[in-house]
Motif scaffolding. Structure first.
Motif, PDB file in Angstrom:
ATOM      1  N   ARG A  81       0.823  -1.210   0.000  1.00  0.00           N
ATOM      2  CA  ARG A  81       0.000   0.000   0.000  1.00  0.00           C
ATOM      3  C   ARG A  81       0.857   1.260   0.000  1.00  0.00           C
ATOM      4  NH1 ARG A  81      -1.954  -1.352   5.889  1.00  0.00           N
ATOM      5  NH2 ARG A  81      -0.077  -0.778   6.973  1.00  0.00           N
ATOM      6  N   HIS A  82       2.169   1.109   0.235  1.00  0.00           N
ATOM      7  CA  HIS A  82       3.095   2.238   0.234  1.00  0.00           C
ATOM      8  C   HIS A  82       3.822   2.377  -1.097  1.00  0.00           C
ATOM      9  CE1 HIS A  82       2.421   2.461   4.522  1.00  0.00           C
ATOM     10  NE2 HIS A  82       2.761   1.191   4.633  1.00  0.00           N
ATOM     11  N   PHE A  83       3.378   1.676  -2.119  1.00  0.00           N
ATOM     12  CA  PHE A  83       4.057   1.645  -3.407  1.00  0.00           C
ATOM     13  C   PHE A  83       3.994   3.008  -4.096  1.00  0.00           C
ATOM     14  CE2 PHE A  83       3.666   0.948  -8.054  1.00  0.00           C
ATOM     15  CZ  PHE A  83       4.961   0.538  -8.292  1.00  0.00           C
ATOM     16  N   ARG A  84       5.162   3.487  -4.454  1.00  0.00           N
ATOM     17  CA  ARG A  84       5.309   4.701  -5.264  1.00  0.00           C
ATOM     18  C   ARG A  84       6.551   4.519  -6.122  1.00  0.00           C
ATOM     19  NH1 ARG A  84       5.336   8.193  -0.427  1.00  0.00           N
ATOM     20  NH2 ARG A  84       7.448   8.521  -1.107  1.00  0.00           N
ATOM     21  N   ILE A  85       6.495   5.005  -7.341  1.00  0.00           N
ATOM     22  CA  ILE A  85       7.674   4.944  -8.193  1.00  0.00           C
ATOM     23  C   ILE A  85       8.498   6.198  -7.930  1.00  0.00           C
ATOM     24  CG2 ILE A  85       8.524   4.932 -10.561  1.00  0.00           C
ATOM     25  CD1 ILE A  85       6.074   3.346 -11.346  1.00  0.00           C
ATOM     26  N   GLU A  86       9.699   5.986  -7.378  1.00  0.00           N
ATOM     27  CA  GLU A  86      10.628   7.072  -7.088  1.00  0.00           C
ATOM     28  C   GLU A  86      11.952   6.773  -7.775  1.00  0.00           C
ATOM     29  OE1 GLU A  86      10.921   6.978  -2.861  1.00  0.00           O
ATOM     30  OE2 GLU A  86       9.065   8.083  -2.563  1.00  0.00           O
TER      31      GLU A  86
END
Length: 171
Positions: A131-136
């Motif tokens: 649920r903390h997935f972000r593309i950085e």
């Protein structure tokens, strides 16, 4: 009494319930993987400890996994905590589907796209389960470094027969 919170040995009932739930599902996972490994390896010659056949290691490993799962399950069901109403809770179907699907997708992509494409796809789809997935930028660089390292270790170093670039790219 001071304004500090008191330490209670054993933690809260909520933490205890989560521990039981995680232990139960890890026991199910260990037993399932162990029995699946044993069943998949039954077609190979077993051999013996001094003259091992191709089925010896996976069958012994599967038996050890199943045994560990049984030990965890016994511990879950025999813990005397006085609360017979421990619920196992819900299953995060999205995460289960994404993590399992990423492995299947890797297997399907490998011959056509190659390991250099299939590995980052595996990592992206698997990471999307969080649920903390972000593309950085930092995560993308880490993913690329891990993909190159896996390629160097497995394909170049160990000689695992995986195409660097698959048939879609002329590999």
């Amino acid at each position: 009494m001071s304004g500090r919170a008191e330490y209670k040995p054993g933690g809260s009932a909520f933490a205890h319930e989560i521990l039981h739930r995680k232990d139960f599902w890890s026991a199910v996972l260990y037993v399932t993987l162990g029995l699946g490994t044993i069943i998949a390896s039954l077609g190979y010659e077993f051999g013996g400890p001094s003259n091992m056949g191709p089925g010896f290691f996976p069958i012994v490993l599967g038996a050890m996994l199943a045994l560990i799962g049984c030990i965890i399950a016994v511990r879950v069901f025999t813990t005397a905590d006085g609360n017979p109403d421990l619920r196992l809770g819900f299953i995060n179907w999205k995460a289960l589907a994404l993590v399992s699907g990423s492995t299947v997708l890797f297997g399907l992509l490998l011959p056509y796209a190659g390991v250099l494409i299939a590995l980052p796809v595996l990592m992206l789809v698997g990471a999307a389960a969080s649920r903390h997935f972000r593309i950085e930028l930092r995560a993308v660089v880490g993913m690329l470094v891990l993909s190159v390292a896996c390629t160097l270790v497995f394909v170049v170093g160990l000689g695992v027969p995986m195409p660097l670039l698959g048939s879609l790219f002329g590999g």
